[in-house]
Design a protein around this motif. Structure first.
Motif, PDB file in Angstrom:
ATOM      1  N   CYS A 233       0.867  -1.174   0.000  1.00 30.83           N
ATOM      2  CA  CYS A 233       0.000   0.000   0.000  1.00 30.83           C
ATOM      3  C   CYS A 233       0.905   1.226   0.000  1.00 30.83           C
ATOM      4  O   CYS A 233       2.110   1.102   0.222  1.00 30.83           O
ATOM      5  CB  CYS A 233      -0.945  -0.001   1.201  1.00 30.83           C
TER       6      CYS A 233
ATOM      7  N   ILE B 190       1.372   5.735   0.693  1.00 29.42           N
ATOM      8  CA  ILE B 190       0.875   6.989   1.265  1.00 29.42           C
ATOM      9  C   ILE B 190       0.748   7.992   0.124  1.00 29.42           C
ATOM     10  O   ILE B 190       1.667   8.150  -0.679  1.00 29.42           O
ATOM     11  CB  ILE B 190       1.835   7.550   2.338  1.00 29.42           C
TER      12      ILE B 190
ATOM     13  N   ASP C  71      -3.501  11.880   1.464  1.00 29.20           N
ATOM     14  CA  ASP C  71      -3.456  11.451   2.866  1.00 29.20           C
ATOM     15  C   ASP C  71      -2.872  12.558   3.745  1.00 29.20           C
ATOM     16  O   ASP C  71      -3.227  12.689   4.920  1.00 29.20           O
ATOM     17  CB  ASP C  71      -2.598  10.190   3.021  1.00 29.20           C
TER      18      ASP C  71
ATOM     19  N   GLY D  46      -5.667   5.191   4.053  1.00 32.33           N
ATOM     20  CA  GLY D  46      -5.100   4.510   2.894  1.00 32.33           C
ATOM     21  C   GLY D  46      -6.076   4.209   1.772  1.00 32.33           C
ATOM     22  O   GLY D  46      -7.128   3.627   1.995  1.00 32.33           O
TER      23      GLY D  46
ATOM     24  N   THR E   2      -3.879   0.560  -2.666  1.00 30.68           N
ATOM     25  CA  THR E   2      -3.728  -0.754  -2.048  1.00 30.68           C
ATOM     26  C   THR E   2      -3.787  -1.847  -3.100  1.00 30.68           C
ATOM     27  O   THR E   2      -4.560  -1.760  -4.047  1.00 30.68           O
ATOM     28  CB  THR E   2      -4.898  -0.988  -1.056  1.00 30.68           C
TER      29      THR E   2
ATOM     30  N   GLN F 255      -4.243   0.970   4.360  1.00 32.63           N
ATOM     31  CA  GLN F 255      -2.920   0.947   5.008  1.00 32.63           C
ATOM     32  C   GLN F 255      -3.053   0.030   6.216  1.00 32.63           C
ATOM     33  O   GLN F 255      -3.093   0.457   7.369  1.00 32.63           O
ATOM     34  CB  GLN F 255      -2.482   2.363   5.384  1.00 32.63           C
TER      35      GLN F 255
ATOM     36  N   GLY G  40       4.887   3.285   9.279  1.00 37.22           N
ATOM     37  CA  GLY G  40       3.981   4.252   8.647  1.00 37.22           C
ATOM     38  C   GLY G  40       3.940   5.616   9.328  1.00 37.22           C
ATOM     39  O   GLY G  40       4.104   6.648   8.663  1.00 37.22           O
TER      40      GLY G  40
ATOM     41  N   TYR H  97       4.774   9.170   7.502  1.00 35.69           N
ATOM     42  CA  TYR H  97       3.885  10.324   7.334  1.00 35.69           C
ATOM     43  C   TYR H  97       4.624  11.618   7.664  1.00 35.69           C
ATOM     44  O   TYR H  97       4.513  12.620   6.945  1.00 35.69           O
ATOM     45  CB  TYR H  97       2.644  10.192   8.227  1.00 35.69           C
TER      46      TYR H  97
END
Ligand SMILES: [Zn+2]
Ligand SMILES: [Zn+2]
Length: 391
Positions: A35, A37, A41, A59, A62, A140, A370, A374
């Motif tokens: 998946c 980002i 997002d 998410g 995917t 996600q 994750g 971010y």
């Protein structure tokens, strides 16, 4: 299972949450293999888009393997199928789906009343996005429940790595649609504001669709060199005047086609007075978006040109130069991407080696990293352009 969950502004956590299960006969459960980002997002991460709730799973880019199929989806999917999941949930049957307008599917937004109140009409349900678009748990995560799964999937062959296929979920068809909306002619100059992942796909799409000249505008050196590697002429807006350079490159006439691959959070040098005003209005909730780039596009575009908007806007824009757009005879085309309208063609181009969208990946890490990714992506640290996560 593990999933990346939204808990408020700048607060994404890798939580332990219940596994999804079949809730409707048309559902399927997908075991996520990759998946990503997305720039949109980040709009949620910054809490710019209303109607997110703590615990929402993020998410919408995917892919994976089908592990369970509801009775109503068995005619088109079976366990073991390898699928990419489009970010838009589509019923495949309503009048809009029938016309290929998938991102405005009339049936998949399960919170249609909320969308209708804000937009006048509901739009399609989206994975891992605001409750205005259905508030569906995103991908996600280790597993994803896919509603309307018999229609909401792209079957992909074995033997091609995830990294080449994953972006069929969003950024490749999104960048492609941005270019297609320009109706590119062989003598066209296409100028693209924003060289994030979607901008990069739009640059390559415009070149593939035969533009005479593609100009890419951004301020981050790593993004500009990625754009240049594709064959674009680059403008660094922090160090050059965008309007002057565009006029120089087009004999004073301006680009015929302009693509907005930025959307609501346009970053410009703080010396631009409209930016200061936009930020103030946004902070005091007097406007939703910061449209500096869109205003600049309207000034820069050649009369009778096209403005193709694919960057996400959230609501109301202030100081829109409508008189200039009208008198110059500009055409505006915009949409959330109608993903499946393009994916047969794009999958064929990937299989034939015409396009390999994996060039955009700068980080490929475990799902548990994750939250850190971010922050890295938000701050554009470590030359981060695109993050892929492996559950
Ligand atoms: Zn996306
Ligand atoms: Zn539909």
């Amino acid at each position: 299972m593990k999933a990346l969950c939204w808990h408020g502004a700048n607060d994404i956590r890798c939580d332990e949450v219940p596994d999804p299960r079949i809730e409707h006969p048309r559902d399927a459960i997908v075991k996520v293999t990759s998946c990503a980002i997305c720039g949109s997002d980040l709009h949620l991460f910054h809490n710019m888009i209303p109607a997110m709730l703590p615990g929402d799973i993020m998410g919408h880019e995917t892919m994976g393997e089908v592990v369970e199929v509801g009775a109503g989806a068995k005619h088109s999917l079976k366990p073991g199928d390898r699928v990419v999941i489009p970010f838009t949930i589509t019923c495949g049957e309503c009048a809009q789906c029938q016309r290929g307008n998938y991102s405005v599917c009339e049936r998949t937004n399960r919170k249609a009343a909320l969308g209708e109140k804000l937009f006048g009409h509901p739009t399609a349900g989206l994975f891992g996005y605001t409750h205005l678009t259905g508030g569906y748990p995103g991908g996600q995560a280790e597993y994803l429940r896919v509603p309307f799964a018999d229609s909401t999937h792209i079957k992909v062959p074995e033997g091609i790595p995830d990294e080449k296929l994953l972006f069929l979920s969003d950024i490749l068809p999104t960048g492609w649609q941005a270019a297609v909306q320009c109706d590119i002619e062989p003598d066209d100059t296409v100028a693209i504001w924003g060289c994030g992942p979607v901008g990069q796909m739009a640059i390559r799409s415009a070149i593939l669709l035969g533009a005479h000249q593609v100009i890419a505008i951004d301020c981050l050196p790593e993004r500009l060199s990625m754009a240049a590697a594709a064959g674009a002429i680059t403008i660094d807006f922090l160090h050059e005047s965008v309007i002057e350079r565009l006029n120089e490159l087009t004999g004073g006439k301006g680009p015929q086609k302009c693509i907005d691959a930025i959307g609501t959070e346009s970053h410009v040098s703080l010396s631009q007075p409209d930016t200061i005003l936009d930020r103030a209005k946004q902070m005091t909730l007097m406007a939703n978006d910061r449209p500096h780039a869109l205003r600049e596009m309207i000034y820069a575009c050649r009369p009778a040109g096209v403005i193709s908007v694919i960057g996400v806007y959230t609501g109301l824009i202030d100081k829109m130069p409508m008189g200039i757009a009208m008198n110059k005879g500009l055409t505006f085309r915009m949409a959330q991407a109608h993903v499946q309208r393009w994916t047969d063609d794009l999958l064929r181009r990937i299989e034939e080696g015409q396009i390999d969208p994996s060039f955009v990946i700068t980080h490929n890490v475990d799902l548990a990293q994750g939250p850190e990714m971010y922050r890295l992506f938000r701050d554009k640290q470590d030359s981060c352009i695109k993050v892929v996560l492996k559950p």
